[in-house]
Design a protein around this motif. Sequence first.
Motif, PDB file in Angstrom:
ATOM      1  N   THR A  52       3.173  68.680  18.689  1.00 56.21           N
ATOM      2  CA  THR A  52       3.493  67.854  19.848  1.00 56.21           C
ATOM      3  C   THR A  52       2.239  67.544  20.659  1.00 56.21           C
ATOM      4  O   THR A  52       2.029  66.400  21.095  1.00 56.21           O
ATOM      5  CB  THR A  52       4.530  68.559  20.735  1.00 56.21           C
ATOM      6  OG1 THR A  52       5.716  68.805  19.973  1.00 56.21           O
ATOM      7  CG2 THR A  52       4.884  67.700  21.944  1.00 56.21           C
ATOM      8  N   ARG A  74       0.688  63.817  21.389  1.00 55.56           N
ATOM      9  CA  ARG A  74       0.530  63.345  22.760  1.00 55.56           C
ATOM     10  C   ARG A  74      -0.916  62.960  23.049  1.00 55.56           C
ATOM     11  O   ARG A  74      -1.167  61.979  23.765  1.00 55.56           O
ATOM     12  CB  ARG A  74       1.025  64.422  23.727  1.00 55.56           C
ATOM     13  CG  ARG A  74       2.556  64.526  23.753  1.00 55.56           C
ATOM     14  CD  ARG A  74       3.035  65.692  24.591  1.00 55.56           C
ATOM     15  NE  ARG A  74       4.507  65.714  24.674  1.00 55.56           N
ATOM     16  CZ  ARG A  74       5.223  66.722  25.155  1.00 55.56           C
ATOM     17  NH1 ARG A  74       4.599  67.812  25.619  1.00 55.56           N
ATOM     18  NH2 ARG A  74       6.539  66.661  25.184  1.00 55.56           N
ATOM     19  N   VAL A  85       6.241  61.793  23.232  1.00 57.34           N
ATOM     20  CA  VAL A  85       7.103  62.610  22.375  1.00 57.34           C
ATOM     21  C   VAL A  85       7.918  63.578  23.217  1.00 57.34           C
ATOM     22  O   VAL A  85       7.383  64.255  24.105  1.00 57.34           O
ATOM     23  CB  VAL A  85       6.256  63.400  21.357  1.00 57.34           C
ATOM     24  CG1 VAL A  85       7.137  64.313  20.519  1.00 57.34           C
ATOM     25  CG2 VAL A  85       5.473  62.453  20.464  1.00 57.34           C
ATOM     26  N   MET A 105       9.923  67.084  23.111  1.00 57.16           N
ATOM     27  CA  MET A 105       9.960  68.308  22.309  1.00 57.16           C
ATOM     28  C   MET A 105      11.170  69.144  22.694  1.00 57.16           C
ATOM     29  O   MET A 105      11.406  69.382  23.883  1.00 57.16           O
ATOM     30  CB  MET A 105       8.682  69.124  22.483  1.00 57.16           C
ATOM     31  CG  MET A 105       8.651  70.386  21.612  1.00 57.16           C
ATOM     32  SD  MET A 105       7.109  71.344  21.770  1.00 57.16           S
ATOM     33  CE  MET A 105       7.295  71.997  23.438  1.00 57.16           C
TER      34      MET A 105
END
Length: 274
Positions: free
Chosen positions: A172, A176, A182, A184
Amino acid sequence: MDKAPMDETMFDRSEYDKANRQLQMVERELSQDAVSVLAREAVRRLAHKMPRTAKKEDLPSPANIQALCDALLSKQDAAADKYILSERRDGVPVDVIYLSYVAGAARRLGTMWDEDEISFVDVTLACGKLYRIIRGLRHVIAPGIQAERDDWPAMFALVPGETHTLGIEIATDIFRREGWDVDMMVGIDHDMLVDQSDRRNYSAIVLVANSDDRLAALTRLVLAIRISHPLAQLVVAGNILDHHPDIAALVGADATIKDIGTAVSALREVIEVA
């Protein structure tokens, strides 16, 4: 398998066939208990997929629903496909056929199963046929399901039961830093995770699993999200790939991500070719 007589202008034959092959693999690879859980999941998710703007006069009657259930329970593999096409030719709107009819049939099958009117084998085969149909009709179904959701690039989710979060956190962070927005999801149970995925229209949903004992949970999660997100690209990542080289076909995913170093380019390619 009989060739299903669907209208090819609205039917995704490739997705229909992939769903059929996946269900055959699931019956071979998973325990009967796991397959039963999948059937229950399909019944539950499909039963709540109703169009938002259907006119009362367009909704199926109890006789229509029973006729579809009879076709789903028939030994003729394409009987349900033929029934749905017949209803369409009679002028029933596509969103009503592929949502109201499917939802009504799922509810009826669930009731019949609970009341021991049909067997585990019966309901498994019938739900499999329903699932194949909605996969083939994903482009027809999607607008009604995804209405009012905001578009979002990706969601990364740890499969329920997994406790190792480092890998998904690293992934993640990498995405990013590359400019991706995104979401998570970690430490969330199955139902909550599916509910969270319903909040946005994700282009891709990456499901991370590491342990081999998460296979059934991963398969169940993919099925549930498939019903909620007909057009999202579902991607599997994590150490579970080492245990199952054919994991994408088995759980019904679109792709896998094997290497964190190439994950960004790999996921971008998955989204762009969809």
